[in-house]
Design a protein around this motif. Structure first.
Motif, PDB file in Angstrom:
ATOM      1  N   SER A 246      75.882  81.555 -78.768  1.00 61.97           N
ATOM      2  CA  SER A 246      76.635  80.535 -78.033  1.00 61.97           C
ATOM      3  C   SER A 246      77.499  81.208 -76.973  1.00 61.97           C
ATOM      4  O   SER A 246      77.931  82.359 -77.138  1.00 61.97           O
ATOM      5  N   ARG A 247      77.733  80.485 -75.909  1.00 59.42           N
ATOM      6  CA  ARG A 247      78.539  81.002 -74.805  1.00 59.42           C
ATOM      7  C   ARG A 247      79.954  81.348 -75.274  1.00 59.42           C
ATOM      8  O   ARG A 247      80.529  82.373 -74.891  1.00 59.42           O
ATOM      9  N   LEU A 248      80.499  80.489 -76.134  1.00 58.28           N
ATOM     10  CA  LEU A 248      81.860  80.704 -76.625  1.00 58.28           C
ATOM     11  C   LEU A 248      81.952  82.031 -77.391  1.00 58.28           C
ATOM     12  O   LEU A 248      82.899  82.809 -77.214  1.00 58.28           O
ATOM     13  N   LEU A 249      80.963  82.294 -78.229  1.00 55.21           N
ATOM     14  CA  LEU A 249      80.953  83.547 -78.991  1.00 55.21           C
ATOM     15  C   LEU A 249      80.924  84.747 -78.036  1.00 55.21           C
ATOM     16  O   LEU A 249      81.708  85.697 -78.172  1.00 55.21           O
ATOM     17  N   ALA A 250      80.049  84.678 -77.039  1.00 51.17           N
ATOM     18  CA  ALA A 250      79.947  85.782 -76.075  1.00 51.17           C
ATOM     19  C   ALA A 250      81.257  85.955 -75.311  1.00 51.17           C
ATOM     20  O   ALA A 250      81.714  87.086 -75.081  1.00 51.17           O
ATOM     21  N   ASP A 251      81.890  84.829 -74.944  1.00 49.32           N
ATOM     22  CA  ASP A 251      83.153  84.897 -74.200  1.00 49.32           C
ATOM     23  C   ASP A 251      84.257  85.544 -75.041  1.00 49.32           C
ATOM     24  O   ASP A 251      85.055  86.343 -74.538  1.00 49.32           O
ATOM     25  N   LEU A 252      84.318  85.178 -76.326  1.00 48.97           N
ATOM     26  CA  LEU A 252      85.351  85.759 -77.203  1.00 48.97           C
ATOM     27  C   LEU A 252      85.165  87.276 -77.312  1.00 48.97           C
ATOM     28  O   LEU A 252      86.128  88.045 -77.244  1.00 48.97           O
ATOM     29  N   VAL A 253      83.923  87.706 -77.464  1.00 49.53           N
ATOM     30  CA  VAL A 253      83.656  89.148 -77.578  1.00 49.53           C
ATOM     31  C   VAL A 253      84.039  89.851 -76.277  1.00 49.53           C
ATOM     32  O   VAL A 253      84.668  90.910 -76.273  1.00 49.53           O
ATOM     33  N   CYS A 254      83.676  89.215 -75.160  1.00 52.06           N
ATOM     34  CA  CYS A 254      83.993  89.775 -73.840  1.00 52.06           C
ATOM     35  C   CYS A 254      85.498  89.949 -73.676  1.00 52.06           C
ATOM     36  O   CYS A 254      85.978  90.929 -73.099  1.00 52.06           O
ATOM     37  N   ALA A 255      86.254  89.007 -74.220  1.00 54.97           N
ATOM     38  CA  ALA A 255      87.720  89.054 -74.092  1.00 54.97           C
ATOM     39  C   ALA A 255      88.352  89.988 -75.118  1.00 54.97           C
ATOM     40  O   ALA A 255      89.573  90.141 -75.156  1.00 54.97           O
ATOM     41  N   GLY A 256      87.537  90.600 -75.979  1.00 54.64           N
ATOM     42  CA  GLY A 256      88.081  91.530 -76.981  1.00 54.64           C
ATOM     43  C   GLY A 256      88.611  90.839 -78.224  1.00 54.64           C
ATOM     44  O   GLY A 256      89.260  91.472 -79.059  1.00 54.64           O
ATOM     45  N   HIS A 257      88.316  89.542 -78.380  1.00 52.04           N
ATOM     46  CA  HIS A 257      88.743  88.824 -79.590  1.00 52.04           C
ATOM     47  C   HIS A 257      87.604  88.915 -80.610  1.00 52.04           C
ATOM     48  O   HIS A 257      86.661  88.120 -80.577  1.00 52.04           O
ATOM     49  N   LEU A 258      87.699  89.912 -81.490  1.00 53.57           N
ATOM     50  CA  LEU A 258      86.566  90.239 -82.365  1.00 53.57           C
ATOM     51  C   LEU A 258      86.744  89.735 -83.792  1.00 53.57           C
ATOM     52  O   LEU A 258      85.973  90.081 -84.671  1.00 53.57           O
ATOM     53  N   GLY A 259      87.787  88.918 -84.024  1.00 51.02           N
ATOM     54  CA  GLY A 259      88.003  88.416 -85.380  1.00 51.02           C
ATOM     55  C   GLY A 259      89.141  89.150 -86.053  1.00 51.02           C
ATOM     56  O   GLY A 259      90.068  89.641 -85.404  1.00 51.02           O
ATOM     57  N   ARG A 260      89.031  89.255 -87.382  1.00 54.17           N
ATOM     58  CA  ARG A 260      90.124  89.864 -88.149  1.00 54.17           C
ATOM     59  C   ARG A 260      90.487  91.254 -87.659  1.00 54.17           C
ATOM     60  O   ARG A 260      91.651  91.642 -87.663  1.00 54.17           O
ATOM     61  N   LYS A 261      89.484  92.024 -87.241  1.00 54.53           N
ATOM     62  CA  LYS A 261      89.790  93.424 -86.910  1.00 54.53           C
ATOM     63  C   LYS A 261      90.654  93.562 -85.656  1.00 54.53           C
ATOM     64  O   LYS A 261      91.272  94.604 -85.457  1.00 54.53           O
ATOM     65  N   THR A 262      90.718  92.523 -84.804  1.00 55.86           N
ATOM     66  CA  THR A 262      91.605  92.606 -83.642  1.00 55.86           C
ATOM     67  C   THR A 262      92.747  91.589 -83.738  1.00 55.86           C
ATOM     68  O   THR A 262      93.551  91.478 -82.818  1.00 55.86           O
ATOM     69  N   GLY A 263      92.793  90.832 -84.832  1.00 63.82           N
ATOM     70  CA  GLY A 263      93.884  89.876 -85.014  1.00 63.82           C
ATOM     71  C   GLY A 263      93.590  88.499 -84.427  1.00 63.82           C
ATOM     72  O   GLY A 263      94.365  87.560 -84.610  1.00 63.82           O
ATOM     73  N   ARG A 264      92.477  88.379 -83.690  1.00 61.61           N
ATOM     74  CA  ARG A 264      92.129  87.067 -83.130  1.00 61.61           C
ATOM     75  C   ARG A 264      90.625  86.947 -82.945  1.00 61.61           C
ATOM     76  O   ARG A 264      89.971  87.910 -82.496  1.00 61.61           O
ATOM     77  N   GLY A 265      90.104  85.786 -83.310  1.00 64.18           N
ATOM     78  CA  GLY A 265      88.687  85.481 -83.098  1.00 64.18           C
ATOM     79  C   GLY A 265      88.619  83.977 -82.911  1.00 64.18           C
ATOM     80  O   GLY A 265      89.277  83.435 -82.033  1.00 64.18           O
ATOM     81  N   PHE A 266      87.864  83.278 -83.765  1.00 62.78           N
ATOM     82  CA  PHE A 266      87.930  81.814 -83.746  1.00 62.78           C
ATOM     83  C   PHE A 266      89.307  81.364 -84.254  1.00 62.78           C
ATOM     84  O   PHE A 266      89.815  80.326 -83.863  1.00 62.78           O
ATOM     85  N   HIS A 267      89.879  82.163 -85.159  1.00 60.32           N
ATOM     86  CA  HIS A 267      91.223  81.899 -85.687  1.00 60.32           C
ATOM     87  C   HIS A 267      92.126  83.079 -85.318  1.00 60.32           C
ATOM     88  O   HIS A 267      91.643  84.133 -84.881  1.00 60.32           O
ATOM     89  N   SER A 268      93.434  82.910 -85.518  1.00 63.25           N
ATOM     90  CA  SER A 268      94.375  84.009 -85.288  1.00 63.25           C
ATOM     91  C   SER A 268      94.858  84.545 -86.629  1.00 63.25           C
ATOM     92  O   SER A 268      94.986  83.797 -87.599  1.00 63.25           O
ATOM     93  N   TYR A 269      95.124  85.849 -86.668  1.00 67.52           N
ATOM     94  CA  TYR A 269      95.560  86.503 -87.902  1.00 67.52           C
ATOM     95  C   TYR A 269      96.834  87.279 -87.604  1.00 67.52           C
ATOM     96  O   TYR A 269      96.873  88.036 -86.618  1.00 67.52           O
ATOM     97  N   PRO A 270      97.848  87.097 -88.434  1.00 64.53           N
ATOM     98  CA  PRO A 270      99.089  87.832 -88.175  1.00 64.53           C
ATOM     99  C   PRO A 270      98.830  89.336 -88.267  1.00 64.53           C
ATOM    100  O   PRO A 270      98.061  89.773 -89.123  1.00 64.53           O
ATOM    101  N   THR A 271      99.420  90.081 -87.349  1.00 64.72           N
ATOM    102  CA  THR A 271      99.224  91.534 -87.398  1.00 64.72           C
ATOM    103  C   THR A 271     100.041  92.102 -88.544  1.00 64.72           C
ATOM    104  O   THR A 271     101.139  91.631 -88.825  1.00 64.72           O
ATOM    105  N   ARG A 272      99.436  93.157 -89.197  1.00 64.70           N
ATOM    106  CA  ARG A 272     100.129  93.742 -90.341  1.00 64.70           C
ATOM    107  C   ARG A 272     101.253  94.657 -89.886  1.00 64.70           C
ATOM    108  O   ARG A 272     101.222  95.212 -88.830  1.00 64.70           O
TER     109      ARG A 272
END
Ligand SMILES: NC(=O)c1ccc[n+]([C@@H]2O[C@H](COP(=O)([O-])OP(=O)(O)OC[C@H]3O[C@@H](n4cnc5c(N)ncnc54)[C@H](O)[C@@H]3O)[C@@H](O)[C@H]2O)c1
Length: 283
Positions: A257-283
């Motif tokens: 999906s375009r949205l998935l590609a856009d998120l990756v392009c923006a560096g939002h990779l999920g839990r490992k970067t603190g943001r993906g489809f959802h946001s995760y508080p940084t430890r």
């Protein structure tokens, strides 16, 4: 299997650190290879954190974290795997990279070593074609987080020998995992369709990510929704896996999906970067 010989793990990322933890906790000598700058330090931290969490969650009388860590050697040099009994490759889901790694492993490792991959999509025959030992190549698709999952999808290729499957199941049993043997990947062909479709739903503004996941949890009783699952896997890994599946199945449903590609392009990779489809508080 010869427990005196080490087991190699290629890649110190999400899966590499988790697989190394499973092996080290069972008493294996483990050599983790990762040539990317900073990756070994990050992997060591990931493993240390995994051991701490594991002790909390599983309440096992397992080795103290320091003892398990002492079983793991960290190196940038693949040549250190010359005496390995098994190698479990956990590098990014990119065809050319895995081709290169399997070619190198075939040269470096003993002829009787079994070469396995944690891949969830790359056909075993493709990996095996880079080696002169296709009967000793297969996929051990650990799930994430590896230390907390009881079973492993074991994918054999057309040339994988029964002896290799038996040795792999024995190794897995020794670390407390049940290997489930299949002739082709099952888990991700199904899960990634759901993830990709869920991303299309968000892209079309039919529902936001929290609502999509809530429906899976509250209405269907799933432990996690597809978008939280994607964040846990890593959106870069999800994207790479869809690209491989699309190439090998020629099925347009796997077109990312375009949205998935856009998120990756923006560096939002999920839990490992603190943001993906959802946001995760940084430890
Ligand atoms: N993340 C998941 O939930 C999950 C689950 C099951 C299987 N997998 C599969 O496991 C594999 C690894 O995925 P991941 O999520 O751990 O990725 P990741 O991006 O978290 O980690 C990959 C690691 O490989 C390293 N690497 C890059 N080039 C390398 C090279 N030439 N040699 C050795 N290491 C190298 C990187 O530095 C990084 O540490 C992929 O094939 C993926 O499809 C992932």
């Amino acid at each position: 299997m010869n427990a005196a010989r080490p087991i190699g793990v290629i890649g110190a990322g999400t899966m590499g650190a988790g697989v190394a933890q499973c092996l080290a906790e069972a008493g294996h000598e483990v050599i983790v290879v990762d040539p990317v700058p900073g990756a070994l330090g990050a992997g060591r931290e990931r493993l240390r954190e995994g051991l701490r969490l594991g002790k909390q969650l599983r309440r096992l009388p397992s080795a103290a974290p320091q003892d398990a860590l002492a079983h793991v050697r960290w190196t940038e040099e693949v040549t250190e795997l010359s005496d390995a009994e098994f190698v479990i490759e956990c590098a990014p889901e990119r065809l050319a990279l895995k081709d290169k790694i399997f070619g190198e492993l075939d040269v470096v490792c003993r002829p009787d070593a079994v070469l396995t991959s944690c891949t969830s999509t790359v056909p075993v025959e493709r990996l095996a074609a880079n080696t002169r030992r296709p009967k000793r190549v297969l996929a051990t698709h650990f799930m994430n987080p590896a230390p907390l999952k009881r079973s492993v999808e074991v994918v054999r290729g057309p040339l994988t020998s029964d002896d290799t499957v038996d040795r792999t199941l024995e190794m897995l049993a020794g670390i407390g995992k049940l290997g489930i043997v299949v002739g082709d990947f099952v888990a991700n062909r199904v899960v990634l369709l759901a993830v990709n479709e869920a991303a299309h739903v968000v892209q079309a503004r039919t529902a936001d990510p929290s609502t999509v996941d809530k429906i899976f949890q509250e209405c269907l009783g799933h432990a996690m929704g597809p978008l939280a699952t994607a964040d846990l896997i890593g959106l870069d890994t999800v994207l790479d896996s869809l690209v491989v599946l699309q190439e090998y199945t020629d099925d347009p449903r796997f077109a990312p999906s375009r949205l998935l590609a856009d998120l990756v392009c923006a560096g939002h990779l999920g839990r490992k970067t603190g943001r993906g489809f959802h946001s995760y508080p940084t430890r």
